[in-house]
Design a protein around this motif. Structure first.
Motif, PDB file in Angstrom:
ATOM      1  N   VAL A 144      13.853  32.299  -1.355  1.00  0.00           N
ATOM      2  CA  VAL A 144      14.475  31.172  -1.822  1.00  0.00           C
ATOM      3  C   VAL A 144      14.587  30.172  -0.405  1.00  0.00           C
ATOM      4  CG1 VAL A 144      16.257  29.923  -2.860  1.00  0.00           C
ATOM      5  CG2 VAL A 144      15.490  31.913  -3.896  1.00  0.00           C
ATOM      6  N   GLN A 145      14.114  28.986  -0.505  1.00  0.00           N
ATOM      7  CA  GLN A 145      14.517  28.115   0.317  1.00  0.00           C
ATOM      8  C   GLN A 145      15.915  27.503   0.437  1.00  0.00           C
ATOM      9  OE1 GLN A 145      12.327  26.773   2.717  1.00  0.00           O
ATOM     10  NE2 GLN A 145      10.798  28.220   1.980  1.00  0.00           N
ATOM     11  N   PHE A 146      16.759  27.704   1.500  1.00  0.00           N
ATOM     12  CA  PHE A 146      18.125  27.123   1.300  1.00  0.00           C
ATOM     13  C   PHE A 146      18.576  26.539   2.574  1.00  0.00           C
ATOM     14  CE2 PHE A 146      20.582  30.389   3.809  1.00  0.00           C
ATOM     15  CZ  PHE A 146      19.747  31.265   4.152  1.00  0.00           C
ATOM     16  N   PHE A 196      27.382  27.496   2.519  1.00  0.00           N
ATOM     17  CA  PHE A 196      28.272  27.316   3.614  1.00  0.00           C
ATOM     18  C   PHE A 196      28.601  28.600   4.102  1.00  0.00           C
ATOM     19  CE2 PHE A 196      29.045  22.818   2.985  1.00  0.00           C
ATOM     20  CZ  PHE A 196      28.837  22.657   1.578  1.00  0.00           C
ATOM     21  N   MET A 197      28.449  28.778   5.322  1.00  0.00           N
ATOM     22  CA  MET A 197      28.600  30.087   5.824  1.00  0.00           C
ATOM     23  C   MET A 197      29.111  30.244   7.423  1.00  0.00           C
ATOM     24  SD  MET A 197      24.413  30.750   6.875  1.00  0.00           S
ATOM     25  CE  MET A 197      24.834  32.367   7.855  1.00  0.00           C
ATOM     26  N   LYS A 198      29.390  31.324   7.657  1.00  0.00           N
ATOM     27  CA  LYS A 198      29.716  31.535   9.438  1.00  0.00           C
ATOM     28  C   LYS A 198      28.496  31.809   9.872  1.00  0.00           C
ATOM     29  CE  LYS A 198      34.642  32.859   8.061  1.00  0.00           C
ATOM     30  NZ  LYS A 198      35.620  34.065   8.076  1.00  0.00           N
ATOM     31  N   GLY A 199      28.247  30.728  10.849  1.00  0.00           N
ATOM     32  CA  GLY A 199      26.930  30.920  11.817  1.00  0.00           C
ATOM     33  C   GLY A 199      25.752  30.210  11.150  1.00  0.00           C
ATOM     34  N   THR A 200      24.650  30.882  11.433  1.00  0.00           N
ATOM     35  CA  THR A 200      23.355  30.027  10.843  1.00  0.00           C
ATOM     36  C   THR A 200      22.599  31.280  10.155  1.00  0.00           C
ATOM     37  OG1 THR A 200      21.996  30.516  12.852  1.00  0.00           O
ATOM     38  CG2 THR A 200      23.146  28.454  12.805  1.00  0.00           C
ATOM     39  N   PRO A 201      21.614  30.948   9.085  1.00  0.00           N
ATOM     40  CA  PRO A 201      20.784  31.886   8.562  1.00  0.00           C
ATOM     41  C   PRO A 201      20.076  32.808   9.739  1.00  0.00           C
ATOM     42  CG  PRO A 201      20.498  29.710   7.684  1.00  0.00           C
ATOM     43  CD  PRO A 201      21.574  29.519   8.817  1.00  0.00           C
ATOM     44  N   VAL A 202      19.839  32.270  11.041  1.00  0.00           N
ATOM     45  CA  VAL A 202      18.848  33.128  11.746  1.00  0.00           C
ATOM     46  C   VAL A 202      20.282  33.947  12.722  1.00  0.00           C
ATOM     47  CG1 VAL A 202      17.674  33.039  13.955  1.00  0.00           C
ATOM     48  CG2 VAL A 202      17.174  31.405  12.186  1.00  0.00           C
ATOM     49  N   PHE A 203      21.307  33.218  12.600  1.00  0.00           N
ATOM     50  CA  PHE A 203      22.332  34.129  13.389  1.00  0.00           C
ATOM     51  C   PHE A 203      23.612  34.192  12.897  1.00  0.00           C
ATOM     52  CE2 PHE A 203      20.102  35.190  17.042  1.00  0.00           C
ATOM     53  CZ  PHE A 203      19.261  34.136  17.519  1.00  0.00           C
ATOM     54  N   PRO A 204      23.828  34.691  11.716  1.00  0.00           N
ATOM     55  CA  PRO A 204      25.236  34.930  10.985  1.00  0.00           C
ATOM     56  C   PRO A 204      26.150  35.469  11.639  1.00  0.00           C
ATOM     57  CG  PRO A 204      23.364  36.213   9.821  1.00  0.00           C
ATOM     58  CD  PRO A 204      22.719  35.653  11.089  1.00  0.00           C
ATOM     59  N   GLN A 205      27.481  34.889  11.636  1.00  0.00           N
ATOM     60  CA  GLN A 205      28.485  35.401  12.479  1.00  0.00           C
ATOM     61  C   GLN A 205      29.502  36.224  11.666  1.00  0.00           C
ATOM     62  OE1 GLN A 205      28.369  34.979  15.943  1.00  0.00           O
ATOM     63  NE2 GLN A 205      26.366  33.945  15.213  1.00  0.00           N
ATOM     64  N   CYS A 206      28.888  36.524  10.523  1.00  0.00           N
ATOM     65  CA  CYS A 206      30.067  37.313   9.787  1.00  0.00           C
ATOM     66  C   CYS A 206      28.990  38.164   8.672  1.00  0.00           C
ATOM     67  CB  CYS A 206      30.813  36.357   8.939  1.00  0.00           C
ATOM     68  SG  CYS A 206      31.482  36.991   7.285  1.00  0.00           S
ATOM     69  N   GLY A 207      29.573  39.469   8.347  1.00  0.00           N
ATOM     70  CA  GLY A 207      28.777  40.234   7.689  1.00  0.00           C
ATOM     71  C   GLY A 207      28.497  39.989   6.037  1.00  0.00           C
ATOM     72  N   PHE A 208      29.709  39.251   5.423  1.00  0.00           N
ATOM     73  CA  PHE A 208      29.658  38.677   4.174  1.00  0.00           C
ATOM     74  C   PHE A 208      28.446  37.605   4.271  1.00  0.00           C
ATOM     75  CE2 PHE A 208      32.700  41.340   3.060  1.00  0.00           C
ATOM     76  CZ  PHE A 208      33.861  41.306   3.756  1.00  0.00           C
ATOM     77  N   PRO A 225      18.789  21.852  -3.222  1.00  0.00           N
ATOM     78  CA  PRO A 225      19.022  22.385  -4.285  1.00  0.00           C
ATOM     79  C   PRO A 225      19.766  23.627  -4.083  1.00  0.00           C
ATOM     80  CG  PRO A 225      16.323  22.217  -3.859  1.00  0.00           C
ATOM     81  CD  PRO A 225      17.292  21.266  -2.807  1.00  0.00           C
ATOM     82  N   VAL A 226      19.299  24.357  -2.982  1.00  0.00           N
ATOM     83  CA  VAL A 226      20.499  25.457  -2.418  1.00  0.00           C
ATOM     84  C   VAL A 226      20.992  25.428  -1.189  1.00  0.00           C
ATOM     85  CG1 VAL A 226      20.378  28.144  -2.330  1.00  0.00           C
ATOM     86  CG2 VAL A 226      18.752  26.858  -3.635  1.00  0.00           C
ATOM     87  N   VAL A 227      22.488  25.429  -1.361  1.00  0.00           N
ATOM     88  CA  VAL A 227      23.309  25.143   0.096  1.00  0.00           C
ATOM     89  C   VAL A 227      23.962  26.443   0.039  1.00  0.00           C
ATOM     90  CG1 VAL A 227      24.878  23.778   1.265  1.00  0.00           C
ATOM     91  CG2 VAL A 227      22.900  22.784  -0.211  1.00  0.00           C
TER      92      VAL A 227
END
Lengths: 80, 115
Positions: free
Chosen positions: B47-49, B22-34, B18-20
């Protein structure tokens, strides 16, 4: 090649002549800006569409020469 | 639909959950401030994503930009629909629209913590 604030404003105004553009240089590195763009051309458009219009005006530089542009868009007062 | 092979993969990803995001890094270790900012908004709403790390897949990283005609990462999709990047998601979170989008699409969120 990083961008100058003036270039960003000029490109946006070339594509959207009525636009009021306010640009803030967030880090002074030519790569991180915040911009507020107000134009009547945004009327009736979703926020995603409004931002896409600004990105098109930047002719592919967004995400390339310009790494970060914290963007806000709006319709002129009384038009929304 | 365009014959870009990566589009099918993207479509499967956004249809599969339902919720996806696309990001830089992972939810636990995001690699970008945005990317981290969007992860935070989703986490605060409870929210689960699914986080998809585009840094691990350059073809996906470029493909997702063409897929939604959106030049940057992160990109949030809810029920297969592109919602926005960091600016839009943050603005929607701050004015309550993001919680409403989830409610409208039947996605459970957590009640705001008592002030």
């Amino acid at each position: 090649m990083p961008m100058q604030a003036g270039d960003i404003e000029r490109l946006i105004k070339e594509a959207m002549p009525d636009a009021q553009v306010t640009i803030e240089d967030l880090r002074g590195d030519g790569d991180h800006y915040a911009a507020m763009v107000v134009s009547k051309e945004f009327k009736g458009k979703s926020r995603v569409q409004q931002h896409q219009m600004v990105y098109k005006a930047l002719q592919g530089r967004m995400g390339d020469a310009l790494h970060a542009l914290a963007l806000q868009t709006d319709v002129p007062e009384g038009l929304d | 639909m365009n014959d870009n092979p990566v589009f099918e993969r993207i479509q499967r990803e956004i249809d599969g959950q339902p919720v996806v995001l696309f990001m830089k890094g992972t939810p636990v270790f995001p690699q970008c401030g945005f990317s981290a900012a969007v992860v935070q908004a989703l986490t605060l709403l409870g929210v689960q994503f699914k986080g998809v790390d585009v840094l691990a897949d350059p073809q996906l990283r470029e493909g997702v930009k063409a897929f939604s005609d959106w030049p940057t990462i992160p990109q949030l999709y809810v029920k297969s629909e592109f919602v926005g990047g960091c600016d839009i998601v943050r603005e929607m979170y701050e004015n309550g629209e993001l919680r409403q989008v989830f409610a409208d699409k039947g996605i459970s969120t957590q009640e705001p913590a008592a002030a």
